[in-house]
Scaffold this motif. Structure first.
Motif, PDB file in Angstrom:
ATOM      1  N   THR A 124       0.767  -1.216  -0.036  1.00 39.84           N
ATOM      2  CA  THR A 124      -0.026   0.016   0.021  1.00 39.84           C
ATOM      3  C   THR A 124       1.047   1.367   0.044  1.00 39.84           C
ATOM      4  O   THR A 124       2.032   1.075   0.204  1.00 39.84           O
ATOM      5  N   GLY A 125       0.132   2.351  -0.185  1.00 44.03           N
ATOM      6  CA  GLY A 125       0.838   3.706  -0.106  1.00 44.03           C
ATOM      7  C   GLY A 125       1.558   3.930   1.265  1.00 44.03           C
ATOM      8  O   GLY A 125       2.615   4.329   1.544  1.00 44.03           O
ATOM      9  N   LEU A 126       0.610   3.581   2.179  1.00 43.76           N
ATOM     10  CA  LEU A 126       0.907   3.481   3.700  1.00 43.76           C
ATOM     11  C   LEU A 126       2.295   2.963   4.001  1.00 43.76           C
ATOM     12  O   LEU A 126       3.334   3.329   4.669  1.00 43.76           O
ATOM     13  N   THR A 129       5.403   4.514   2.244  1.00 43.36           N
ATOM     14  CA  THR A 129       5.850   5.778   2.839  1.00 43.36           C
ATOM     15  C   THR A 129       6.577   5.541   4.200  1.00 43.36           C
ATOM     16  O   THR A 129       7.387   6.124   4.505  1.00 43.36           O
ATOM     17  N   TYR A 152      -0.705  14.575   2.962  1.00 43.37           N
ATOM     18  CA  TYR A 152      -1.064  13.096   3.630  1.00 43.37           C
ATOM     19  C   TYR A 152      -0.422  12.219   2.805  1.00 43.37           C
ATOM     20  O   TYR A 152      -0.043  12.132   1.636  1.00 43.37           O
ATOM     21  N   HIS A 153       0.331  11.391   3.659  1.00 40.98           N
ATOM     22  CA  HIS A 153       1.168  10.156   3.268  1.00 40.98           C
ATOM     23  C   HIS A 153       0.813   8.891   3.690  1.00 40.98           C
ATOM     24  O   HIS A 153       1.587   7.955   3.725  1.00 40.98           O
ATOM     25  N   GLY A 154      -0.407   8.754   4.069  1.00 42.53           N
ATOM     26  CA  GLY A 154      -0.919   7.559   4.563  1.00 42.53           C
ATOM     27  C   GLY A 154      -0.947   7.449   5.994  1.00 42.53           C
ATOM     28  O   GLY A 154      -0.386   8.355   6.799  1.00 42.53           O
ATOM     29  N   GLU A 221       4.323  15.417  -1.453  1.00 40.51           N
ATOM     30  CA  GLU A 221       3.697  15.039  -2.831  1.00 40.51           C
ATOM     31  C   GLU A 221       4.028  16.257  -3.719  1.00 40.51           C
ATOM     32  O   GLU A 221       3.988  17.414  -3.549  1.00 40.51           O
ATOM     33  N   ASP A 254       6.694  11.573  -2.622  1.00 41.42           N
ATOM     34  CA  ASP A 254       5.562  10.576  -2.176  1.00 41.42           C
ATOM     35  C   ASP A 254       4.646  10.592  -3.606  1.00 41.42           C
ATOM     36  O   ASP A 254       3.819  11.633  -3.774  1.00 41.42           O
ATOM     37  N   VAL A 256       2.597   8.446  -4.613  1.00 40.87           N
ATOM     38  CA  VAL A 256       1.249   7.573  -4.326  1.00 40.87           C
ATOM     39  C   VAL A 256       0.313   7.990  -5.532  1.00 40.87           C
ATOM     40  O   VAL A 256      -0.406   7.144  -6.272  1.00 40.87           O
TER      41      VAL A 256
END
Ligand code: PLP
Length: 454
Positions: A124-126, A129, A152-154, A221, A254, A256
């Motif tokens: 996952t992105g979570l 990162t 937001y990064h997860g 991001e 990031d 994602v």
């Protein structure tokens, strides 16, 4: 033309199945959702089926979908090429508990496509990162991570800071406080986050230099897409590259979301190369797949026994097949050009409609994604996002859904995504609905409750 209240009632009348599904769901799953971002008023929509650019809810209502799973479906819902490949894959083992020989060809493709030397797969992105930050801390021997207010990064502890901080808690715009974005975070971890204002290079440099001795990473991001779509000012990303070099911090993009917006990700659009890139969402075509890529110098320090990287489902053949087919057969240069043409037509249509109706709305778009903000001012960072009239966004979203269009991902801080499956007719339908909804909002804007963006 219905009033705003009638519009809201119409929504409830056509989504009774969702109301029922929610009533059952929340008995066994708190708030009836499995990602808090899906909780909406009066209840979440429950979906039954997706195909191409379309989604059908449990009541059978059809929508042209521009949410596309928060940007995870640039391939469209259930692309036939992917469906066929996955059927074969499912019949021959979806997870081995060993490495398979399918991961290296995908890694090779990704290294070439995204200009990285090495990749490591996750889910996952979570978790990607999370691993990128651990690696940055490991190679630098430092603790602090600079992130930008509103990004937001997860949903993991190190980066759950100042995602949507309230005005009263966030302090000086040029030197924002780290504000925990959840209960349950350890204060020491929150204090290890260094918060900077996006698009303000001078302020970011001052903040980074103050923390330089212990600054492991700068993560962002490259195009923030969690306070609507915010474009980096010319020179901002280049400036961050220099700040990272000067302070010895690892620069992490990031990607994602952005990794699926251009064939070569953000580097293709902006020409700046970070040390690490994190991918997720669109690269798996709708199947979970996360990736961290970067320079050999950094990535090769994932030495077993020294820097932990593990996961039962990492590089499972189902995800790897999905990634390989998606990237090499669907999100090809031609596929991406198609999605971009559609995105561009949609963005231009918004600009035209807003002008025609004289609405206090701005649209910010690039490539396959864009956001409509109910504001006179462009959104350039979290503080300017806070001036958006969020109540009108929810009214617009509801009224668009009543006309069979999911206009963007859920929330005024999100954006639309166009895919290889969208057509110009889908754009025409979207803009025809927008035309009616713009008129509705203009006529009834006094009646729409004002909600502030946190
Ligand atoms: N990074 C960004 C920029 C995101 O937008 C998201 C999710 O929306 C994540 C990371 C986390 O990805 P995931 O939801 O797959 O854990």
């Amino acid at each position: 033309m219905m009033s705003w209240e009638e519009e809201f009632e119409a929504f409830k009348a056509r989504t009774k199945g969702s109301a029922k599904a929610w009533a059952s769901a929340k008995k066994v799953m708190p708030f009836g959702v499995n990602s808090n971002y899906r909780l909406t008023d009066p209840y979440p929509l429950y979906m039954g089926r997706g195909k191409g650019s379309r989604l059908w809810d449990v009541d059978g209502n059809e929508y042209v979908d521009f949410n596309m799973a928060f940007g995870a479906l640039v391939a469209g819902h259930s692309h036939p090429v992917l469906v066929k490949a996955l059927k074969d894959r499912v019949a021959n083992g979806t997870i081995y508990g060993y490495e398979g020989d399918e991961a290296a060809p995908l890694a090779e493709h990704m290294c070439k496509r995204f200009h990285v030397d090495r990749v490591k797969f996750s889910m996952t992105g979570l978790d990607s990162t999370l691993f990128s930050v651990r690696l940055a801390r490991a190679v630098t021997g430092r603790r602090k991570v600079l992130k930008f207010e509103g990004c937001y990064h997860g949903s993991h502890d190190t980066l759950m800071v100042s995602i949507k901080p309230a005005k009263e808690r966030s302090g000086d715009a040029k030197r924002p406080n780290p504000v925990p974005s959840s209960k349950g975070l350890v204060p020491e971890l929150v204090a290890s986050a260094v918060i900077a204002p996006f698009n303000d290079l001078d302020a970011t440099r001052a903040i980074a230099e103050d923390a330089a001795d212990d600054l492991a990473a700068i993560i962002l991001e490259p195009v923030p897409m969690n306070m609507g779509l915010v474009l980096p000012r010319p020179g901002f990303l280049e400036g961050l590259r220099r700040i990272a070099d000067d302070t010895g911090a690892v620069l992490i993009f990031d990607e994602v979301k952005t990794g699926g917006k251009w064939y070569g990700g953000a580097e293709e659009a902006f020409g700046v190369r970070p040390d690490l890139k994190v991918f997720g969402k669109a690269i798996g075509g709708g199947i979970p797949l996360g990736v961290v890529g970067g320079t050999a110098g950094i990535m090769d320090q994932t030495v077993p026994g020294q820097v932990a990287h593990a996961g039962t489902f990492n590089a499972n053949p189902l995800s790897i097949t999905a990634g390989l087919v998606t990237l090499t057969e669907i999100l090809t240069p031609k596929g991406m050009r198609h999605a971009q043409r559609i995105g561009d037509a949609l963005g231009k249509g918004y600009v035209r409609t807003i002008k025609e109706h004289g609405l206090f709305m701005t649209v910010q778009y690039k490539g396959i994604s864009g956001t409509v903000h109910f504001s006179y001012h462009p959104v350039v960072d979290w503080r300017s996002f806070q001036d958006v009239d969020v109540g009108k966004w929810w009214a617009y979203d509801t009224a668009m859904k009543n006309r069979g269009i999911i206009p963007m991902a859920t929330g005024p801080d999100e954006q639309w995504t166009t895919s290889v499956a969208h057509t110009m007719e889908d754009v025409e339908d979207h803009l025809a609905a927008l035309d009616e909804v713009a008129e509705l909002i203009k006529r009834f804007q006094e009646a729409i409750p004002l909600v502030e963006a946190v």
